[in-house]
Motif scaffolding. Sequence first.
Motif, PDB file in Angstrom:
ATOM      1  N   TYR A  65       0.828  -1.198   0.000  1.00 33.36           N
ATOM      2  CA  TYR A  65       0.000   0.000   0.000  1.00 33.36           C
ATOM      3  C   TYR A  65       0.872   1.262   0.000  1.00 33.36           C
ATOM      4  CZ  TYR A  65      -4.437  -2.354   1.131  1.00 33.36           C
ATOM      5  OH  TYR A  65      -5.573  -3.116   1.094  1.00 33.36           O
ATOM      6  N   THR A  66       0.305   2.327  -0.574  1.00 32.02           N
ATOM      7  CA  THR A  66       0.852   3.666  -0.444  1.00 32.02           C
ATOM      8  C   THR A  66      -0.143   4.490   0.348  1.00 32.02           C
ATOM      9  OG1 THR A  66       2.026   3.548  -2.553  1.00 32.02           O
ATOM     10  CG2 THR A  66       1.588   5.735  -1.680  1.00 32.02           C
ATOM     11  N   GLY A  67       0.337   5.206   1.362  1.00 35.10           N
ATOM     12  CA  GLY A  67      -0.556   5.991   2.199  1.00 35.10           C
ATOM     13  C   GLY A  67      -0.078   7.416   2.350  1.00 35.10           C
ATOM     14  N   ALA A  68      -0.975   8.271   2.807  1.00 37.21           N
ATOM     15  CA  ALA A  68      -0.622   9.669   3.049  1.00 37.21           C
ATOM     16  C   ALA A  68      -1.395  10.184   4.249  1.00 37.21           C
ATOM     17  CB  ALA A  68      -0.919  10.529   1.824  1.00 37.21           C
ATOM     18  N   PHE A  69      -0.728  11.003   5.044  1.00 40.28           N
ATOM     19  CA  PHE A  69      -1.379  11.662   6.169  1.00 40.28           C
ATOM     20  C   PHE A  69      -0.591  12.920   6.505  1.00 40.28           C
ATOM     21  CE2 PHE A  69      -2.620  12.696  10.456  1.00 40.28           C
ATOM     22  CZ  PHE A  69      -3.985  12.412  10.472  1.00 40.28           C
ATOM     23  N   ASP A  70      -1.286  14.052   6.607  1.00 38.19           N
ATOM     24  CA  ASP A  70      -0.663  15.310   6.978  1.00 38.19           C
ATOM     25  C   ASP A  70      -1.017  15.657   8.417  1.00 38.19           C
ATOM     26  OD1 ASP A  70       0.310  15.539   4.406  1.00 38.19           O
ATOM     27  OD2 ASP A  70      -1.333  16.809   3.719  1.00 38.19           O
ATOM     28  N   PHE A  71      -0.019  16.100   9.170  1.00 38.52           N
ATOM     29  CA  PHE A  71      -0.228  16.511  10.557  1.00 38.52           C
ATOM     30  C   PHE A  71      -0.309  18.032  10.649  1.00 38.52           C
ATOM     31  CE2 PHE A  71       2.048  12.487  10.820  1.00 38.52           C
ATOM     32  CZ  PHE A  71       1.340  11.793  11.787  1.00 38.52           C
ATOM     33  N   VAL A  72      -1.131  18.522  11.568  1.00 37.22           N
ATOM     34  CA  VAL A  72      -1.172  19.944  11.907  1.00 37.22           C
ATOM     35  C   VAL A  72      -0.902  20.039  13.405  1.00 37.22           C
ATOM     36  CG1 VAL A  72      -2.534  22.057  11.952  1.00 37.22           C
ATOM     37  CG2 VAL A  72      -2.851  20.408  10.083  1.00 37.22           C
ATOM     38  N   ILE A  73       0.139  20.784  13.773  1.00 36.08           N
ATOM     39  CA  ILE A  73       0.557  20.837  15.178  1.00 36.08           C
ATOM     40  C   ILE A  73       0.754  22.271  15.637  1.00 36.08           C
ATOM     41  CG2 ILE A  73       1.656  18.576  15.037  1.00 36.08           C
ATOM     42  CD1 ILE A  73       4.368  20.006  15.000  1.00 36.08           C
TER      43      ILE A  73
END
Length: 238
Positions: A225-233
């Motif tokens: 699988y290829t995945g993506a997730f962006d964090f906001v901190i």
Amino acid sequence: MRHDDQDADGGHTSSRRAFIRTSSAGVTAAALAATGAAPTSPAAAPETAVTAARLAGRPVAVTPACDGHETPAAMEGPLFKPQSPERGDLITPAVSGVRLDLTGVVYDTACTPLPGALIEFWQCDQNGDYDMSGFSLRGHQYTNSRGAFRLRTIIPRDYWGRWGRRAPHIHTQVQAPRGPVLVTQLYFPDDTRAYGRDFAALNASDGILNRACTIALAGPTGGAYTGAFDFVIKTTVQ
């Protein structure tokens, strides 16, 4: 031995590795290759539609757009181990399972990418076991000059703990230089296929799961699988 990953107070103070990033972080991040790979990745992962879009500067509608709100937090649990190796590739000879190439960007609440942000990952393996004697499937890295990271790992399995059966998830700590620590957990879509498990049922039965922290997956292609997730901190203690 299988472990529960939840305790009463999260254990944030006692187990947190101090992070004081000096000005050398900017030099290191600026020197990274333009591929967006983590500084410690031994080899760049194959380019995908997600990474190609990021490299071209095109928006990728994979996780909710940055709107100034911090990524939802979760309890740390008792299984965090300090002093993990600095690496973006958790695939070692002892690790098997369904491969996952996860990419993303760390933003501040003004939606500005954050170079030199610390990201720590830890997870169980394809059997639902955490490595408590070593650092298998554990590691930390720093975002590059564009605030991007890449993690090569596997999809973890579900397991039983003191709070019942936990859906597959990846633990994460994210921290801007000298900023507060965001502790959260990343989950998988209902239609994920791995280990013959019913991810929809597992997700539905997990009372800790937060759907806002679901990784966007593409595939599987060639069993991976290829995945993506962006964090906001947040970058300052309030």
